[in-house]
Enzyme design. Structure first.
Site, PDB file in Angstrom:
ATOM      1  CE  LYS A 130     -11.108  -2.166  -0.494  1.00 14.66           C
ATOM      2  NZ  LYS A 130     -10.954  -1.389  -1.680  1.00 14.66           N
TER       3      LYS A 130
ATOM      4  NE  ARG B 150     -16.030 -12.836  -4.882  1.00 11.89           N
ATOM      5  CZ  ARG B 150     -14.954 -12.277  -4.359  1.00 11.89           C
ATOM      6  NH1 ARG B 150     -14.961 -11.893  -3.089  1.00 11.89           N
ATOM      7  NH2 ARG B 150     -13.856 -12.112  -5.053  1.00 11.89           N
TER       8      ARG B 150
ATOM      9  N   GLY C 291     -14.054  -9.388 -11.274  1.00  8.29           N
ATOM     10  CA  GLY C 291     -13.747  -9.366  -9.834  1.00  8.29           C
ATOM     11  C   GLY C 291     -14.921  -8.810  -9.063  1.00  8.29           C
TER      12      GLY C 291
ATOM     13  N   GLY D 102     -15.328  -8.780  -5.742  1.00  5.00           N
ATOM     14  CA  GLY D 102     -15.036  -8.537  -4.328  1.00  5.00           C
ATOM     15  C   GLY D 102     -15.414  -7.110  -3.946  1.00  5.00           C
ATOM     16  N   GLY D 103     -14.799  -6.608  -2.883  1.00  8.49           N
ATOM     17  CA  GLY D 103     -15.170  -5.287  -2.357  1.00  8.49           C
ATOM     18  C   GLY D 103     -15.051  -4.170  -3.383  1.00  8.49           C
TER      19      GLY D 103
ATOM     20  CB  SER E 219      -0.907   0.027   1.228  1.00  9.98           C
ATOM     21  OG  SER E 219      -1.561   1.281   1.271  1.00  9.98           O
TER      22      SER E 219
HETATM   23  O1  DQA Z   1      -8.655  -0.325  -2.322  1.00  7.82           O
HETATM   24  C1  DQA Z   1      -8.062   0.492  -1.649  1.00  7.82           C
HETATM   25  C2  DQA Z   1      -6.612   0.502  -1.591  1.00  7.82           C
HETATM   26  C3  DQA Z   1      -6.131   0.339  -0.166  1.00  7.82           C
HETATM   27  O2  DQA Z   1      -6.505  -0.927   0.280  1.00  7.82           O
HETATM   28  C4  DQA Z   1      -4.588   0.412  -0.138  1.00  7.82           C
HETATM   29  O3  DQA Z   1      -3.984  -0.530  -0.654  1.00  7.82           O
HETATM   30  O4  DQA Z   1      -4.013   1.379   0.344  1.00  7.82           O
HETATM   31  C5  DQA Z   1      -6.776   1.408   0.698  1.00  7.82           C
HETATM   32  C6  DQA Z   1      -8.294   1.362   0.637  1.00  7.82           C
HETATM   33  O5  DQA Z   1      -8.821   2.476   1.316  1.00  7.82           O
HETATM   34  C7  DQA Z   1      -8.764   1.458  -0.792  1.00  7.82           C
HETATM   35  O6  DQA Z   1     -10.152   1.295  -0.846  1.00  7.82           O
END
Ligand code: DQA
Length: 519
Positions: free
Chosen positions: A300, A403, A375, A377-378, A251
């Site tokens: 998420k 899903r 995808g 997912g969230g 991140s």
């Molecule tokens: O999807 C992402 C990326 C994230 O997970 C990161 O990798 O910093 C941070 C989350 O807030 C955002 O929704």
């Protein structure tokens, strides 16, 4: 690079030097000074052919910074496996030659302190250290262990553990805030990183970092300690924000949120939180010091059940990427800032290319278009709800077909089995959005669809933002398609988060500059 500056806290930044030769160690000491360290730790056990008389003179005469001398034996996780008396003599010699700190392991500390009357020395401070292999399996109470270490007459106590879960670190924070003697306490590994980063908040004496070009595994670089985390600004009142994710080290949140906090004078720090178990995490970190979170892969959706309240948009999406601990009652409130971030990023890219969706002046350039989502997912849920809100028709692919079907149902779209994706023929002008981790560092070479179909889309969006230009985006660009990077979504979702975290207005231009220069 300049100095780390005047610390607002009393924490000193220390660089452990684990080089094989004395010359390299001397070189590294100077490098550490240039990079703004306050002191270095000389790991004598890493030196090959170490001659105490000769080498300690060289090291201690040439030191540009205060030093802590450590000669770690194998039985305490170090590399030295020679004669114990020679080891202790070398440490005593380091003290006599002017080392500012000398480190003795708890197991030998009392004896050596008594025998050499170390309680009454002048300039040199004694660190008594102990490595705890698994806090949770420790038979003795941690505070009892610290009391034992303290009773040796130590000036400083150093306790190192190898946390297997982030929740174990709360015991370290508790110790740091309550210990009567200056304490260095941290945990190693990715799960332990925040014990280092938050040390200054809880009163830790040293925080460890590594110099450029000589990265010590598991330690943040001095540059990131200063530029990303701003450790010199952290104090007891600093509010902690973090990204709850697994994995988490990819991140770029810390290098965006922390400088922005500082830019507006907000006393907060944003750290990566490697979380294995959400329930335990929220149970343990319930204090108001832990003020808010970003939520990343894979949590998420799962995180929603730990929120006391969920914003209606996040509720309908079924995914939360932001949690704020409400000041008034400490309740956890979940939001979704991904949805608007991703859809506006796509819309703005199309608008910038003059694609305003015909003459009908439709509300959005994607109104009426097919929105092919990979995808469910969230992030995928956020994208598809956003697409639906703009009047696009959503087609969902996910390796988990059930899903995909569930999401398709929620947005009145269609789900197609994943196997059909490579030959899938989209409608003219369709939007392709990747919301899987495919293509994310380190699996950078993969793309979720077949290359041949890319030219059929009018725009390709990739939620992956590390690397900035994924293989999917490169291939789409080569096929002449408009591309939208996940970096744009990342920036926009972070702007939304910043507003929620601080209750203020994010300095968007400042944040954009960081993204452009550092990502
Ligand atoms: O999807 C992402 C990326 C994230 O997970 C990161 O990798 O910093 C941070 C989350 O807030 C955002 O929704």
């Amino acid at each position: 690079m300049g100095s780390l500056g005047v610390l607002r806290n009393t924490t000193m930044v220390c660089v452990p030097l684990m080089r094989h030769s004395v010359e390299q160690m001397v070189g590294d000491m100077y490098q550490a000074k240039i990079e703004g360290a306050d002191l270095v730790e000389l790991r004598l056990d890493c030196l090959k052919e170490f001659n105490p008389q000769r080498d300690l003179q060289t090291l201690l005469r040439n030191k540009p910074l205060p030093v802590a001398v450590v000669y770690r034996p194998k039985w305490e996780g170090g590399l030295y496996d020679g004669d114990e008396n020679s080891r202790l003599e070398a440490l005593l010699l380091a003290k006599d030659l002017g080392a500012e700190y000398v480190d003795f392991e708890l197991q030998v500390a009392s004896d050596i302190m008594e025998k050499h009357n170390l309680n009454h020395r002048k300039n040199c401070k004694i660190i008594v250290s102990c490595f705890v292999d698994g806090i949770t399996s420790l038979k003795e109470d941690l505070s009892h262990l610290v009391t034992r270490m303290q009773s040796t007459g130590a000036d400083l106590i150093k306790l190192v553990t190898n946390a297997t879960d982030i929740t174990e670190l709360s015991r370290i924070f508790h110790l740091l805030s309550h210990c009567q003697v200056p304490l260095i306490a941290y945990s190693t590994g990715e799960r332990g990183l925040i014990s280092q980063l938050l040390g200054p908040k809880f009163g830790g004496v040293f925080v460890y970092g590594s110099i450029e070009g000589n990265q010590v595994p598991g330690l943040p670089s001095l540059a990131s300690l200063r530029e990303a985390y701003g450790v010199e600004n952290i104090d007891a009142d600093t509010k902690v924000f973090g990204l709850i994710s697994k994995p988490v080290s990819h991140s770029k949140g810390p290098i965006l949120h922390n400088p922005t906090f500082r830019h507006v004078g907000f006393n907060g720090v944003y750290v990566p939180m490697f979380v294995d178990d959400l329930k335990q995490f929220f149970n343990v970190y319930e204090s108001p010091d832990f003020a808010g979170y970003s939520v990343g892969i894979p949590y998420k959706e799962a995180v929603m059940e730990f929120c006391d309240e969920v914003h209606p948009l996040a509720q309908s999406i079924g995914a939360v990427n932001t949690i704020v601990k409400r000041h008034s009652d400490g309740k956890l409130v979940g939001y979704n800032t991904d949805c608007e971030a991703s859809i506006t990023a796509i819309e703005d890219a199309l608008k910038a290319r003059g694609l305003v969706n015909g003459e009908a002046l439709l509300p959005s350039p994607i109104t009426g278009k097919q929105f092919v989502l990979v995808g469910a997912g969230g992030a995928g849920r956020a994208l598809s709800f956003g697409a639906k809100s703009r009047g696009a028709s959503v087609t969902v692919f996910d390796i988990d077909y059930e899903r995909a079907k569930a999401l398709a149902l929620a947005v009145s779209g269609e789900a197609i089995p994943f196997e059909a994706l490579s030959n899938f023929q989209p409608e003219k002008g369709a939007v392709l959005a990747n919301a899987t981790p495919i293509g994310m560092h380190p699996n950078k070479d993969r793309i979720p669809v077949s290359e041949e179909t890319l030219r059929d889309y009018s725009v390709v969006f990739d939620a992956v933002y590390t690397p900035r230009k994924t293989t999917l985006l490169k291939d789409a660009e080569a096929a002449g398609v408009i591309t939208v990077s996940g970096v744009e979504m990342f920036l926009r979702q972070a702007v939304g988060q910043f507003n929620l975290f601080t209750g203020g207005k994010a300095p968007e231009e400042f944040m954009r500059e960081i993204v452009l220069s550092k990502f």
